[in-house]
Design a protein around this motif. Structure first.
Motif, PDB file in Angstrom:
ATOM      1  N   THR A   2       0.945  -1.120  -0.037  1.00 45.96           N
ATOM      2  CA  THR A   2       0.021   0.009   0.094  1.00 45.96           C
ATOM      3  C   THR A   2       0.858   1.157  -0.047  1.00 45.96           C
ATOM      4  N   ALA A   3       0.346   2.385  -0.529  1.00 41.68           N
ATOM      5  CA  ALA A   3       1.157   3.496  -0.520  1.00 41.68           C
ATOM      6  C   ALA A   3       0.070   4.670  -0.125  1.00 41.68           C
ATOM      7  N   TRP A   4       0.356   5.589   0.645  1.00 41.42           N
ATOM      8  CA  TRP A   4      -0.907   6.558   0.938  1.00 41.42           C
ATOM      9  C   TRP A   4       0.121   7.814   1.002  1.00 41.42           C
ATOM     10  N   GLY A   5      -0.280   8.733   0.269  1.00 45.44           N
ATOM     11  CA  GLY A   5       0.319  10.234   0.322  1.00 45.44           C
ATOM     12  C   GLY A   5      -1.091  11.124   0.485  1.00 45.44           C
ATOM     13  N   GLY A   6      -0.906  11.701   1.748  1.00 44.72           N
ATOM     14  CA  GLY A   6      -2.102  12.678   1.944  1.00 44.72           C
ATOM     15  C   GLY A   6      -1.456  14.115   2.276  1.00 44.72           C
ATOM     16  N   ASN A   7      -2.245  14.973   1.657  1.00 42.21           N
ATOM     17  CA  ASN A   7      -1.780  16.519   1.799  1.00 42.21           C
ATOM     18  C   ASN A   7      -2.898  17.157   2.418  1.00 42.21           C
ATOM     19  N   ILE A   8      -2.616  18.046   3.418  1.00 39.67           N
ATOM     20  CA  ILE A   8      -3.533  19.058   3.890  1.00 39.67           C
ATOM     21  C   ILE A   8      -3.047  20.418   3.141  1.00 39.67           C
ATOM     22  N   TYR A   9      -4.094  21.126   2.747  1.00 42.20           N
ATOM     23  CA  TYR A   9      -3.601  22.346   2.091  1.00 42.20           C
ATOM     24  C   TYR A   9      -4.491  23.433   2.976  1.00 42.20           C
ATOM     25  N   VAL A  10      -3.976  24.327   3.438  1.00 42.00           N
ATOM     26  CA  VAL A  10      -4.604  25.503   3.993  1.00 42.00           C
ATOM     27  C   VAL A  10      -4.200  26.676   3.395  1.00 42.00           C
ATOM     28  N   TYR A  11      -5.294  27.231   2.497  1.00 40.00           N
ATOM     29  CA  TYR A  11      -5.195  28.510   1.753  1.00 40.00           C
ATOM     30  C   TYR A  11      -5.151  29.782   2.705  1.00 40.00           C
ATOM     31  N   PRO A  12      -4.594  30.880   2.143  1.00 38.30           N
ATOM     32  CA  PRO A  12      -4.495  32.229   2.905  1.00 38.30           C
ATOM     33  C   PRO A  12      -5.615  32.477   3.763  1.00 38.30           C
ATOM     34  N   ASP A  13      -6.859  32.313   3.320  1.00 31.00           N
ATOM     35  CA  ASP A  13      -8.002  32.761   3.775  1.00 31.00           C
ATOM     36  C   ASP A  13      -8.574  32.072   4.964  1.00 31.00           C
ATOM     37  N   ALA A  14      -8.007  30.887   4.907  1.00 32.59           N
ATOM     38  CA  ALA A  14      -8.837  29.781   5.685  1.00 32.59           C
ATOM     39  C   ALA A  14      -8.248  29.907   7.002  1.00 32.59           C
ATOM     40  N   ASN A  15      -8.108  30.881   7.745  1.00 35.11           N
ATOM     41  CA  ASN A  15      -7.896  30.980   9.219  1.00 35.11           C
ATOM     42  C   ASN A  15      -8.974  30.044   9.981  1.00 35.11           C
ATOM     43  N   TYR A  16      -8.316  29.489  11.165  1.00 35.08           N
ATOM     44  CA  TYR A  16      -9.186  28.733  12.089  1.00 35.08           C
ATOM     45  C   TYR A  16      -9.740  27.374  11.521  1.00 35.08           C
ATOM     46  N   THR A  17      -8.871  27.272  10.457  1.00 36.61           N
ATOM     47  CA  THR A  17      -8.840  25.660  10.077  1.00 36.61           C
ATOM     48  C   THR A  17      -8.449  24.608  11.327  1.00 36.61           C
ATOM     49  N   ASP A  18      -9.207  23.579  11.375  1.00 35.29           N
ATOM     50  CA  ASP A  18      -8.980  22.527  11.875  1.00 35.29           C
ATOM     51  C   ASP A  18      -8.646  21.341  10.996  1.00 35.29           C
ATOM     52  N   ALA A  19      -7.519  20.831  10.878  1.00 33.37           N
ATOM     53  CA  ALA A  19      -7.297  19.527  10.075  1.00 33.37           C
ATOM     54  C   ALA A  19      -6.450  18.436  10.786  1.00 33.37           C
ATOM     55  N   TYR A  20      -6.956  17.234  10.439  1.00 30.03           N
ATOM     56  CA  TYR A  20      -6.375  16.338  11.048  1.00 30.03           C
ATOM     57  C   TYR A  20      -6.132  15.104   9.914  1.00 30.03           C
ATOM     58  N   GLN A  21      -5.086  14.444  10.159  1.00 33.32           N
ATOM     59  CA  GLN A  21      -5.152  13.204   8.914  1.00 33.32           C
ATOM     60  C   GLN A  21      -4.032  12.346   9.739  1.00 33.32           C
ATOM     61  N   LYS A  22      -4.511  10.954   9.582  1.00 32.48           N
ATOM     62  CA  LYS A  22      -3.652   9.764  10.113  1.00 32.48           C
ATOM     63  C   LYS A  22      -3.715   8.640   9.259  1.00 32.48           C
ATOM     64  N   ASN A  23      -2.830   7.952   9.005  1.00 29.31           N
ATOM     65  CA  ASN A  23      -2.601   6.660   8.242  1.00 29.31           C
ATOM     66  C   ASN A  23      -1.865   5.715   9.024  1.00 29.31           C
ATOM     67  N   ASP A  24      -2.487   4.469   9.285  1.00 27.91           N
ATOM     68  CA  ASP A  24      -1.723   3.476  10.166  1.00 27.91           C
ATOM     69  C   ASP A  24      -1.941   2.062   9.329  1.00 27.91           C
ATOM     70  N   ASN A  25      -0.902   1.576   9.385  1.00 29.71           N
ATOM     71  CA  ASN A  25      -0.869   0.122   8.719  1.00 29.71           C
ATOM     72  C   ASN A  25      -0.276  -0.948   9.551  1.00 29.71           C
ATOM     73  N   LEU A  26      -1.100  -2.044   9.249  1.00 27.89           N
ATOM     74  CA  LEU A  26      -0.537  -3.213  10.173  1.00 27.89           C
ATOM     75  C   LEU A  26      -0.178  -4.162   9.183  1.00 27.89           C
ATOM     76  N   LEU A  27       0.886  -4.625   9.328  1.00 29.27           N
ATOM     77  CA  LEU A  27       1.494  -5.836   8.466  1.00 29.27           C
ATOM     78  C   LEU A  27       1.346  -7.078   8.958  1.00 29.27           C
ATOM     79  N   LEU A  28       0.778  -8.186   8.097  1.00 28.72           N
ATOM     80  CA  LEU A  28       0.572  -9.280   8.674  1.00 28.72           C
ATOM     81  C   LEU A  28       1.786 -10.486   8.102  1.00 28.72           C
ATOM     82  N   SER A  29       2.624  -9.759   7.465  1.00 27.01           N
ATOM     83  CA  SER A  29       3.613 -10.708   7.100  1.00 27.01           C
ATOM     84  C   SER A  29       5.037  -9.755   6.637  1.00 27.01           C
ATOM     85  N   GLU A  30       6.134 -10.458   6.738  1.00 27.87           N
ATOM     86  CA  GLU A  30       7.369  -9.740   6.349  1.00 27.87           C
ATOM     87  C   GLU A  30       7.484  -9.119   5.169  1.00 27.87           C
TER      88      GLU A  30
END
Ligand SMILES: Nc1ncnc2c1ncn2[C@@H]1O[C@H](COP(=O)(O)OP(=O)(O)O)[C@@H](O)[C@H]1O
Ligand SMILES: [Mg+2]
Lengths: 449, 269
Positions: free
Chosen positions: A340-368
């Motif tokens: 799996t590949a995950w690339g995540g981006n949060i973009y906050v543009y100049p006007d967007a004050n008081y933005t609350d942004a969260y991102q999380k990616n977790d991976n559980l591998l069952l094999s070597e």
């Protein structure tokens, strides 16, 4: 049945009964498609982690064999006389599509009375041409996917391909103030070998409306190859509430490419659940655009890959206005040699004050031999913002397994408990029992094979 | 015939270092043994080795339980035979509720046949709930506890009580309690002590691992063993604990010519 070959002739053929404007858009997309190479890892950063040789080689080998755009096959009549599919219970609304052909559409009389519109996209072109013309690849997924600030512009070959050759898909339009609590169900299927699905989905929720859509992308059997190149465009009008669940469980021979984008207006809310179990290779671009003040998006992802499956997801949370919030949680479990590949981006543009942004990616591998790449990113141009991100990847914890086994639980069941527990933070936020149950079943069957 | 756990000349190493250096103990069902020793003497290593943790290498020796060679078995098979370990540091498993976990464990241990990886038939929910509620009440545990994720965010006392709840639910024949009293305040030690002592009887033998004798006020052992540097250097009755309390480990170290390992002793609250 004809072989496609993705030629200009073929575009003309598909477009022959369509309005001139759609024909023009297809041809424009086609000329772009023709001018673009297949994505290349070295030239296009967003493809960096998806082996280019695989995609390119696949394309060379397969494109001439892909079938089932069903120009000859497409009978709007079949839809009209309702070739009722018995496996599907008609609740509020149901739509079934097989190999790009609409097979069954149902919308309860009650919702029809409220002027809700739910139809195959080809039908909608005839019945609601103006609406489609307004929204189709003009505001969300466009040929030139440009971030609002204009700092990134990329042409996506598959978006161009989709724009030229799209076939199938559906539209849901909910007028102002209509709130539908019960989910509408959509089944998009591939059934025959080397068939393609180029569905285009348009969800348009007007001001103060509410919708819940649960969409399955499924193969009718386990060993027929196929191709999906789709687009999803979601519009949540002011103060609207949209829940969109997509469960992708193509078989492991299908190649899956999709661009999906949601535009969220003032005080509107989107809950977007993406579950991935299928496909040989999947490349998914997903973006939420928080356009109006107070817009909120929750993105939940759950994926379980095995064998040699390859899943590449790029997400973007684009905050354009103040007081917007977004919350992304993607959890992947990997077995065997899958990646799996995950690339995540949060973009906050100049006007967007008081933005609350969260991102999380977790991976559980069952094999070597499984491999997870995870790359969160932030681009912040406003001053008053709160952004949090995180990413983890790790093998199943030997101490957790030992603890469970020391209580009499055999290895397989210990592994299952740990996997279910790992998905739990995503599951507990999915607002529908039926969906959770369906996903649980996919997870169990993945563990058993 | 009563069941016995027989440990003979056991050697265990961790990451290539020999930690248990030839150890013999026999614990019979119905007996209470205490194993005492300073920090770092190898008490947890013995406990993990008995339960089959993959990081603890058994170099030689025998562990026989109820006539069966335990060392050949997977940890879950040992549990099914009736062996139980209350962990010194229980592992947190986020997302797995206490109730769901316990139902799986109880069903696995009570299943008629050891059918390996095959699906275990879960005991009926109603039956399970009734039993769980009853045992939690005995341990003075709030019902909400069952819905929490296993050891996730539990306080020290909650973790230890959760271990005892598992002991009560799984009804083993021999239980090893690894410092179930450490890190607890006086009240918590009393609750844990009283609950364990209520479980002790002819059906259950216990090996209580501790380096402080506090817990033993509640469960009086018939046999006390002192572990120093991977070997049992003294065995006796309850009076040994009093000797330890009065004089500490130093006289025993001196007597057996064992240097202090230099590990920091845990502070007592
Ligand atoms: N998992 C482990 N990895 C490395 N060393 C360990 C591990 N477990 C125990 N040891 C070492 O073995 C020795 C005995 O530790 P332990 O059995 O935990 O003692 P006790 O429980 O008596 O305090 C110590 O020196 C400790 O560092
Ligand atoms: Mg210890």
């Amino acid at each position: 049945m004809q072989t496609s070959d993705f030629s200009k002739d073929f575009v003309e053929k598909i477009a022959r009964d369509e309005p001139q404007w759609m024909r023009d858009r297809r041809l424009e997309a086609y000329s772009l498609y023709e001018s673009l190479p297949m994505p290349h890892t070295t030239e296009d950063d967003t493809w960096r982690r998806t082996v280019d040789m695989r995609t390119q080689d696949y394309w060379r080998r397969t494109r001439r064999h892909l079938r089932g755009f069903a120009v000859e096959n497409y009978h709007p009549a079949a839809e009209a006389n309702g070739s009722t599919s018995t496996e599907v219970a008609d609740g509020t609304g149901v739509l079934v599509q097989v190999d790009g052909n609409p097979q069954h559409t149902y919308l309860s009389p009650e919702l029809q009375k409220k002027s809700v519109y739910f139809a195959a996209l080809h039908t909608a072109l005839k019945e609601r041409g103006d609406l489609i013309r307004d929204y189709f690849m003009t505001k969300a997924v466009t040929l030139e996917t440009t971030l609002k600030s204009g700092n990134i512009a990329t042409h996506n070959t598959f978006d161009a391909l989709h724009g030229a050759f799209w076939q199938g898909g559906y539209v849901l339009h909910v007028p102002k103030g209509v709130r539908i609590e019960e989910p509408l169900r959509v089944y998009i299927k591939l059934s025959k070998d080397q068939h393609a699905d180029l569905s285009h989905v348009l969800l348009i929720a007007e001001e103060d409306s509410q919708i819940v859509i649960i969409e399955d992308n499924a193969s009718a059997n386990q060993d027929t190859g196929g191709f999906h190149c789709g687009a999803v465009e979601i519009f949540a009008g002011q103060n609207a509430n949209v829940t969109y669940v997509q469960v992708q469980h193509w078989n492991r021979q299908v190649w899956n490419f999709a661009s999906q984008r949601a535009v969220i207006s003032k005080d509107a809310q989107l809950c977007w659940v993406t579950a991935t179990f299928g496909a040989r290779l999947s490349k998914l671009n997903q973006a939420v655009v928080l356009e109006g003040n107070g817009a909120h998006a929750q993105l939940l992802g759950l994926a379980f890959t095995d064998a040699r499956q390859h899943l590449d997801v790029s997400t973007a949370q684009e905050h354009l206005s103040p007081h917007t919030t977004s919350d992304l949680l993607y959890r992947n479990v990997l077995k065997d040699r899958s990646q799996t590949a995950w690339g995540g981006n949060i973009y906050v543009y100049p006007d967007a004050n008081y933005t609350d942004a969260y991102q999380k990616n977790d991976n559980l591998l069952l094999s070597e031999r499984a491999h997870a790449d995870t790359l969160p990113g932030l681009e912040i141009e406003a001053h008053e913002v709160r952004c949090t991100h995180g990413a983890t990847a790790g093998q199943i914890d030997a101490d957790q397994v030992f603890y469970l086994m020391s209580r009499g639980i055999p290895y397989d069941l210990a592994e299952k408990l740990i996997v279910d527990g790992f998905f739990e933070p995503v599951m507990e936020r999915i607002p529908m029992d039926a969906v959770r149950q369906e996903m649980q079943e996919f997870v169990s069957s993945k563990l058993e094979t | 015939m009563s069941n016995a756990l027989i440990i003979k000349d056991l050697h265990i190493s961790v990451q290539g270092n020999e930690i248990i250096k030839g150890l013999d103990i026999t614990v019979k069902q119905g007996e209470v043994h205490a194993l005492m020793g300073p920090n770092g003497s190898g008490k947890s290593t013995l406990a993990y080795g008995l339960m089959g943790h993959p990081s603890y290498e058994i170099d030689s020796g025998e562990v026989i339980f109820n006539g069966v060679d335990v060392l050949e078995l997977e940890p879950n098979e040992r549990a099914k035979l009736g062996l139980f370990l209350a962990f010194q540091y229980p592992t947190a498993i986020p997302g797995v509720s206490m109730a769901n976990f316990l139902r799986s464990a109880v069903s696995a241990v009570r299943a008629k046949e050891t059918n390996g990886s095959e699906n275990i038939e879960l005991i009926p929910m109603r039956e399970f709930r009734v039993e769980l509620r009853e045992k939690m009440a005995q341990l003075d545990m709030d019902e909400a506890f069952a819905r929490r994720y296993l050891n996730d965010g539990f306080s020290g006392g909650e973790k230890k009580r959760a271990e005892i709840l598992q002991l009560a639910m799984l009804e083993p024949k021999i239980a090893v309690l690894d410092e179930t009293d450490s890190g607890l305040d006086i009240d918590a030690v009393r609750i844990v002590g009283e609950s364990v002592s209520s479980l002790v009887g002819p059906e259950l033998g216990v090996l209580i691992i501790t380096h402080y004798p506090r817990l033993l006020d509640y469960i009086r052992p018939q046999f006390v063993h002192i572990l120093l540097d991977g070997r049992i250097v003294e065995s006796g009755g309850y009076e040994l604990t009093q000797l330890l309390e009065a004089e500490g480990y130093d006289p025993i170290r001196e007597k057996h010519g064992i240097e202090e390992t230099g590990q920091v002793e845990e502070t007592v609250q």
